[in-house]
Every structure is written in C-alpha cells, then in structure tokens.
Motif scaffolding. Structure first.
Motif: not given
Length: 347
Positions: A11-28
């Motif tokens: 879970m830590a690995v997935i949550l760490t890399v997600l900001p590089f894979l999604v748009s700023p809106y989805d990140l918010s």
C-alpha cells in the motif's frame, strides 16, 4: 501479522507512486478520500472492535476542519483585520475564542485534541449510564444534526451555510503551488499508513483484546472487573481523534469546510465506507473510502440527482450486510458442528 505488514508495504508503494500517474485533480480527490479513510479507521475501532455504532462522526470531522480553517482565515489577515464574513455580518471585533487559532501549533492541536476530548466526555456520560446500541446511535445522530444547525445559525461567527473558504496559504506555502499539493498528499498518505500500522500493533495489546471481549460480551467483561465504560469511552475518543485529523486534512485538500460536511448525511457515509470495507478491517476501511469517494465523484457529476438514491441503497446494504454475514457464520458453524461425531464414536 506478516501478511498485514506485506500489505502495508504494498500500500505504501502504491500511494507513493500515484502522484506521478494521476492528474492534479484526481490527486486532490485522492487526498480528500484518504482523509475520509482516517474517519473510517476510527469507526473500525469504535464499531468494529468496541461495538459502538456512532452516526455522528461528522461532529468530530467538522471540529477538526473548522479548527484548521480558522487558522487559515486568520493567517491571511493583517493585525486588526477581520475575516470577510465577519465584516459582512457587522462583527466589529474578533471573538476571544478565535484569537488563539492564529497560532498554527494551537490550531493543529485543537483539530485533534478537541474532538478526542469531546468524544471521551460524551462517551463517559453515556456509557456510565449504560446507554448503548441503537439509543447511542440515535443520540449521536441528533447531535450531528444539532451541530450543523448551530454552525448555520451563527453566520457571523462560523460563516453560516457557506462555511469557511478562500484560503491562500498554510505554514507559508501557497495552496496554488503544485509542489505543496503533492507534498500535502504524501503527508496525508503517510499519516494513513502510520495509523494503519499503529492500529495493527494496538489491536494485539491488552487494550485491543479487552475491546473485543466487551464487544462479544459486555456484561461478562464487566464481571471480570474491567471498567467497561472507560474502555468504550477510550475507543470512542480514539475514533474522535482520527475523525478530527481527517477533517483537518480534508479541509486542507478541499480548500473549504462547511456545515454540509458535518451533518447527518456525511456521518452516515462514513459508516457506509466502514461496513463495505469490513468493519474490522483497517485496510478495507481505507480502500472503501477511496473507491466509494471516486464513485461518488463520478456519479454525482454525471447524474446529480442519482447520488442520494445510491447513498440510500448503500445504507440499506450496510445495514443488511453484517446481519447476512452473521447468519452465514452461525449457519456454517451449525452445519460443521452437526456433522461431527462425538469422540470415541467415529466409524
């Protein structure tokens, strides 16, 4: 326990890399839903482990959100200035209880300690009088409605129906800065991971074992000499603490806090995400909050009038699912027990 640690690392690995894979809106959105996941984690402790179903977690969520929002409003003002909504409502001087929130440390502490203290006080008052079950749930739901009504009625002090918004910066960092938004997401993800890891460790302690014991048999636990009311109040206080933390983080991600986030409907949604994730599962609570939040965003955007019906259906499912699981488990145990031969009489 080993599988839980592996799941936490994954879970830590997935949550760490997600900001590089999604748009700023989805990140918010991810940040907001992770914040809601903290509320669901609190409900896992209160409901899943202590048997306390609270329909008023919006109170503690709102206290955390308003505490940090008050600081955000004051930090953008020069000495002697008042927040815009106070000026519009004819307030001539800053209320005394607003002034300490200019300090960020005080605001952060109040965002978590005030909900925890209120939850503990409320829990002691009710649990000492043996108020449990549906009566406790209805009282917390009524308090959530009263709290949202109070916020709306005090427009000059709380912003009324519109709440508090138009925040510029936090700790000197602009909300418009993409780097700050990404850092805020990682901070939220880190707190969620720490809470899950801490919860996994805490449930194996004496405190966690006593909570499960009183959930299964409150009177038997009381007869063994344990202060049941104190343990239940502590679990409820922990849920309040996590709800306040979630509310503060949600406000930072959303840039707004209002009575719409603290009333009956959001409190019920918190319960829905908890039960759909499995009310004893820390990972499930966060996952259901994330998936449920994205479903809500997409459905409410495409079909605004459909979401409330979907919430109603999910609430019915949340009520029926535990009963179905319990019936299935009892039936399975009964079949298993019926199929066994007494020892010494096997063929």
């Amino acid at each position: 326990m080993q599988r839980s640690l592996v799941a936490l690392l994954l879970m830590a690995v997935i949550l760490t890399v997600l900001p590089f894979l999604v748009s700023p809106y989805d990140l918010s959105l991810m940040g907001r839903f992770l914040a809601v996941g903290l509320v669901a984690l609190g409900l896992v402790w209160a409901w899943g482990y202590a048997g306390i179903l609270s329909l008023g977690q919006g109170i503690f969520f709102g206290l955390g959100g308003y505490a940090i929002a008050m600081h955000l409003k004051l930090s953008a003002l020069s000495p002697g200035e008042l927040p815009d909504f106070m000026v519009w409502n004819g307030i001539e001087a800053l209320p005394w209880w607003w002034a300490p929130f200019r300090n960020p440390v005080f605001a952060i502490l109040m965002a978590v300690l005030l909900p925890a203290a209120l939850a503990f006080t409320l829990g002691i008052l009710l649990f000492r009088r043996r108020v449990t079950g549906v009566y406790f749930s209805l009282i917390t739901q009524a308090l959530a409605l009263a709290f949202s009504t109070l916020l709306i009625s005090q427009q000059g002090l709380t912003g009324g129906f519109n709440g508090l918004t138009n925040f510029a910066s936090f700790l000197g960092q602009s909300f418009a800065d993409p780097i700050f938004q990404r850092g805020l997401y990682w901070a939220t993800a880190l707190l969620v991971l720490l809470v899950i890891g801490g919860s996994l460790a805490l449930r194996s302690t004496h405190f966690g074992l006593v909570l499960r014991a009183l959930r299964e048999g409150e009177n038997r636990t009381r007869f063994l000499g344990y202060d049941v009311a104190l343990y239940k109040a502590a679990a409820f206080s922990l849920a309040g603490f996590l709800a306040g933390l979630g509310g503060a983080l949600f406000t930072l991600h959303a840039g707004v806090v209002s009575p719409a986030f603290v009333g009956v409907q959001p409190s019920i949604e918190f319960v829905i995400w908890t039960v759909l994730g499995g009310k004893e599962s820390f990972f499930g609570a966060v996952l259901a909050s994330l998936l449920g939040g994205f479903v809500r965003d997409r459905v409410s955007s495409l079909f605004p009038d459909l979401w409330l019906y979907l919430v109603g259906g999910l609430f019915v499912l949340a009520v029926l699912l535990p009963a179905v699981r319990s019936t299935y488990r009892k039936g399975a145990k009964g079949v298993e027990g019926h199929g066994r031969l007494p020892q010494g009489r096997r063929a």
